[in-house]
Enzyme design. Structure first.
Site, PDB file in Angstrom:
ATOM      1  N   SER A 190     -10.939  -5.793  12.409  1.00 59.11           N
ATOM      2  CA  SER A 190     -11.439  -7.057  12.961  1.00 59.11           C
ATOM      3  C   SER A 190     -11.553  -6.965  14.470  1.00 59.11           C
ATOM      4  CB  SER A 190     -10.488  -8.204  12.606  1.00 59.11           C
ATOM      5  OG  SER A 190     -10.311  -8.287  11.216  1.00 59.11           O
ATOM      6  N   GLN A 211      -6.737  -3.975  15.499  1.00 63.53           N
ATOM      7  CA  GLN A 211      -5.672  -3.345  14.711  1.00 63.53           C
ATOM      8  C   GLN A 211      -6.293  -2.280  13.810  1.00 63.53           C
ATOM      9  OE1 GLN A 211      -4.090  -6.174  11.992  1.00 63.53           O
ATOM     10  NE2 GLN A 211      -2.270  -4.995  11.459  1.00 63.53           N
ATOM     11  N   GLU A 241       2.305 -10.373  12.256  1.00 64.23           N
ATOM     12  CA  GLU A 241       1.032 -10.871  11.732  1.00 64.23           C
ATOM     13  C   GLU A 241       1.292 -11.984  10.714  1.00 64.23           C
ATOM     14  OE1 GLU A 241      -1.324  -7.871   9.728  1.00 64.23           O
ATOM     15  OE2 GLU A 241      -3.125  -9.089   9.943  1.00 64.23           O
TER      16      GLU A 241
HETATM   17  C1  LIG Z   1     -11.015 -10.550   6.511  1.00 69.07           C
HETATM   18  C2  LIG Z   1     -10.238  -9.260   6.594  1.00 69.07           C
HETATM   19  C3  LIG Z   1      -9.847  -8.778   7.827  1.00 69.07           C
HETATM   20  C4  LIG Z   1      -9.149  -7.576   7.931  1.00 69.07           C
HETATM   21  N1  LIG Z   1      -8.801  -7.109   9.183  1.00 69.07           N
HETATM   22  C5  LIG Z   1      -8.154  -5.922   9.288  1.00 69.07           C
HETATM   23  C6  LIG Z   1      -7.843  -5.385  10.587  1.00 69.07           C
HETATM   24  O1  LIG Z   1      -8.164  -5.986  11.630  1.00 69.07           O
HETATM   25  N2  LIG Z   1      -7.230  -4.191  10.654  1.00 69.07           N
HETATM   26  C7  LIG Z   1      -6.867  -3.481   9.532  1.00 69.07           C
HETATM   27  O2  LIG Z   1      -6.289  -2.404   9.670  1.00 69.07           O
HETATM   28  N3  LIG Z   1      -7.149  -3.947   8.284  1.00 69.07           N
HETATM   29  C8  LIG Z   1      -7.789  -5.147   8.149  1.00 69.07           C
HETATM   30  N4  LIG Z   1      -8.091  -5.641   6.892  1.00 69.07           N
HETATM   31  C9  LIG Z   1      -7.795  -4.808   5.725  1.00 69.07           C
HETATM   32  C10 LIG Z   1      -6.636  -5.294   4.876  1.00 69.07           C
HETATM   33  O3  LIG Z   1      -5.412  -5.128   5.539  1.00 69.07           O
HETATM   34  C11 LIG Z   1      -6.698  -4.483   3.564  1.00 69.07           C
HETATM   35  O4  LIG Z   1      -7.892  -4.843   2.903  1.00 69.07           O
HETATM   36  C12 LIG Z   1      -5.520  -4.743   2.682  1.00 69.07           C
HETATM   37  O5  LIG Z   1      -4.367  -4.200   3.234  1.00 69.07           O
HETATM   38  C13 LIG Z   1      -5.719  -4.171   1.273  1.00 69.07           C
HETATM   39  O6  LIG Z   1      -6.073  -2.838   1.310  1.00 69.07           O
HETATM   40  P1  LIG Z   1      -7.338  -2.296   0.489  1.00 69.07           P
HETATM   41  O7  LIG Z   1      -8.505  -3.172   0.809  1.00 69.07           O
HETATM   42  O8  LIG Z   1      -7.450  -0.839   0.751  1.00 69.07           O
HETATM   43  O9  LIG Z   1      -6.995  -2.548  -1.037  1.00 69.07           O
HETATM   44  P2  LIG Z   1      -6.057  -1.637  -1.974  1.00 69.07           P
HETATM   45  O10 LIG Z   1      -4.799  -1.341  -1.254  1.00 69.07           O
HETATM   46  O11 LIG Z   1      -6.860  -0.501  -2.453  1.00 69.07           O
HETATM   47  O12 LIG Z   1      -5.732  -2.629  -3.141  1.00 69.07           O
HETATM   48  C14 LIG Z   1      -6.645  -2.871  -4.233  1.00 69.07           C
HETATM   49  C15 LIG Z   1      -5.977  -3.808  -5.210  1.00 69.07           C
HETATM   50  O13 LIG Z   1      -4.791  -3.199  -5.767  1.00 69.07           O
HETATM   51  C16 LIG Z   1      -3.655  -4.036  -5.563  1.00 69.07           C
HETATM   52  N5  LIG Z   1      -2.465  -3.199  -5.301  1.00 69.07           N
HETATM   53  C17 LIG Z   1      -2.389  -2.142  -4.457  1.00 69.07           C
HETATM   54  N6  LIG Z   1      -1.137  -1.647  -4.453  1.00 69.07           N
HETATM   55  C18 LIG Z   1      -0.395  -2.412  -5.290  1.00 69.07           C
HETATM   56  C19 LIG Z   1       0.995  -2.417  -5.682  1.00 69.07           C
HETATM   57  N7  LIG Z   1       1.862  -1.524  -5.208  1.00 69.07           N
HETATM   58  N8  LIG Z   1       1.415  -3.378  -6.560  1.00 69.07           N
HETATM   59  C20 LIG Z   1       0.542  -4.301  -7.036  1.00 69.07           C
HETATM   60  N9  LIG Z   1      -0.795  -4.345  -6.700  1.00 69.07           N
HETATM   61  C21 LIG Z   1      -1.246  -3.414  -5.836  1.00 69.07           C
HETATM   62  C22 LIG Z   1      -3.995  -4.882  -4.360  1.00 69.07           C
HETATM   63  O14 LIG Z   1      -3.257  -6.086  -4.322  1.00 69.07           O
HETATM   64  C23 LIG Z   1      -5.500  -5.117  -4.551  1.00 69.07           C
HETATM   65  O15 LIG Z   1      -5.716  -6.183  -5.436  1.00 69.07           O
HETATM   66  C24 LIG Z   1      -8.806  -6.836   6.759  1.00 69.07           C
HETATM   67  C25 LIG Z   1      -9.187  -7.332   5.497  1.00 69.07           C
HETATM   68  C26 LIG Z   1      -9.909  -8.525   5.410  1.00 69.07           C
HETATM   69  C27 LIG Z   1     -10.302  -9.024   4.042  1.00 69.07           C
END
Ligand SMILES: Cc1cc2nc3c(=O)[nH]c(=O)nc-3n(C[C@H](O)[C@H](O)[C@H](O)COP(=O)(O)OP(=O)(O)OC[C@H]3O[C@@H](n4cnc5c(N)ncnc54)[C@H](O)[C@@H]3O)c2cc1C
Length: 378
Positions: A158, A123, A241
């Site tokens: 992933s 994904q 998902e």
């Molecule tokens: C084990 C694992 C597997 C993963 N696998 C995949 C995968 O296969 N494919 C893929 O595409 N992604 C994958 N991800 C990524 C995952 O979807 C993202 O990490 C997640 O969507 C958060 O995005 P970010 O890390 O950019 O954090 P950010 O979006 O930058 O968020 C940072 C912080 O701000 C908070 N925040 C952001 N916006 C808001 C809001 N509007 N209101 C309140 N709080 C907010 C968040 O909750 C978080 O605490 C994976 C992540 C992990 C940990």
């Protein structure tokens, strides 16, 4: 919702139990490569036994199981301590998305190798500056004759290192409002223009990766759901998902809790009312989660697709799993904090639960706005 089993459901459960007794998954091997090969072999065996796509319609090679039968399937898999199949993203996210948005040719081409684990799916949604706010993604795709040429960077992908196909969301119209200029593609990972770099997690495994995409080609027939419609297609993937995985995960949670209660009993800790209180709280949470997951299934039964309630299950699951794995060291002892033990693995892996598949903050927003109908945050 009536949670008692019909004769047909009991028969399916017994047949599956018999199959699982004759086909044990075996011990999880050490090392990423060996672990993935083991889960791929497990999916092949499930497929040969007719159990890989139990919830998929018969016309797509599945068993056409009802939602209750699907729930039974996941519960039995959990009880047998079977691992997640290797192509979990294809089975739970990619296949169901294609069933809603794909053309007949796309379904015919892609669904069979998803089921058999011949072609693994990943994904490609998140980017360094686009996670929760997925619609701000920058990876861009430009038309080139009948094909598309795509350039950008994805992260946390992933299983990308094992994948043949990536569900890729890219910007195809930079001038359109951000949710409107997106298109959902299937990117063939087997090309030089796609570089995959594994990222090592706190557990020591490299479950996810960075993707560097430099002028990779996507054929015109690999657009899913139409050009400019990527946001809606991506939402179908995300809903599946949260709903699909949630059911499997709540079963696994219950197993861990049983193991923890056994460990507490063995160490004489159950006589301590503080321990009993915390275990009781976890038990209630796990049971609430199970019933909420069933309620989510009845929503799918009513409306044909998962609803925003799946967000509630995912949020409760991640919180409870973190509480449970943090309690384990108190009851199991120092072993649970020693690298390489199952409990320390669970403790470390649980940290990512409140981020993957939508962070807890984002899920709370969805539940507030779309389940409870509260005013929007922004
Ligand atoms: C084990 C694992 C597997 C993963 N696998 C995949 C995968 O296969 N494919 C893929 O595409 N992604 C994958 N991800 C990524 C995952 O979807 C993202 O990490 C997640 O969507 C958060 O995005 P970010 O890390 O950019 O954090 P950010 O979006 O930058 O968020 C940072 C912080 O701000 C908070 N925040 C952001 N916006 C808001 C809001 N509007 N209101 C309140 N709080 C907010 C968040 O909750 C978080 O605490 C994976 C992540 C992990 C940990």
């Amino acid at each position: 919702m009536d949670l008692s089993f019909t004769e047909q459901e009991t028969a399916l459960r017994d047949e599956l139990r018999e199959w699982l007794a004759a086909n044990p998954a075996g011990e999880r091997p050490a090392g990423d490569e060996a672990d993935f090969a083991w889960r791929r072999d497990w999916q092949r065996r499930l497929h040969e036994g007719g159990w890989a796509g139990v919830h998929w319609p018969v016309e797509y090679g599945g068993r056409g199981a009802s939602l209750m039968e699907t729930a039974i399937f996941f519960e039995e898999m959990g009880r047998a301590r079977a691992p997640l199949p290797a192509n979990v993203l294809g089975l739970l996210l990619g296949g169901p998305t294609l069933m809603v948005w794909g053309t007949d040719e796309q379904k015919e081409r892609h669904l069979p190798p998803i089921l058999s684990a011949e072609e693994i799916w990943c994904q490609g949604f998140s980017e360094p500056d686009a996670g929760s706010d997925l619609a701000s993604l920058k990876t861009r795709a430009k038309p080139d004759g009948d094909d598309w040429v795509v350039t950008g960077q994805k992260v946390w992908t992933s299983a990308a290192q094992w994948s043949k196909w990536c569900m890729l969301v890219a910007r195809t119209d930079a001038d359109a409002p951000k949710h409107k200029g997106l298109t959902y593609f299937l990117l063939d990972m087997e090309q030089q223009e796609v570089q995959v770099r594994p990222l090592v997690q706190i557990t020591g495994e490299a479950e996810f990766n960075e993707l560097f995409i430099e002028e990779a080609r996507i054929s015109g027939d690999s657009v899913i759901g139409g050009v400019g419609n990527g946001w809606k297609v991506a939402l179908t993937t995300l809903m599946n998902e949260r709903a699909g995985l949630g059911f499997f995960l709540q079963v696994r949670l219950r197993q861990l809790l049983d193991e923890l209660m056994d460990a507490a009993a063995a160490g004489g800790a159950l006589d301590d009312p503080r321990v009993a209180d915390r275990l009781g709280d976890l038990y209630v949470r796990t049971e609430v989660l199970r019933l909420t997951a069933y309620r989510g299934l009845s929503v799918i039964e009513q409306y044909g697709q998962p609803g925003p309630e799946g967000s509630l299950v995912k949020w409760l699951w991640s919180e409870t799993n973190q509480l449970l794995t943090q309690l384990a060291p108190d009851l199991v002892g120092p072993e649970a904090l020693t690298a390489g033990t199952p409990w320390s693995y669970e403790l470390l892996r649980a940290r990512g639960n409140s981020i993957e598949g939508g962070t807890t903050e984002i899920l709370k927003n969805i539940v507030a706005e779309r389940v409870l109908g509260l005013p929007r945050a922004r």
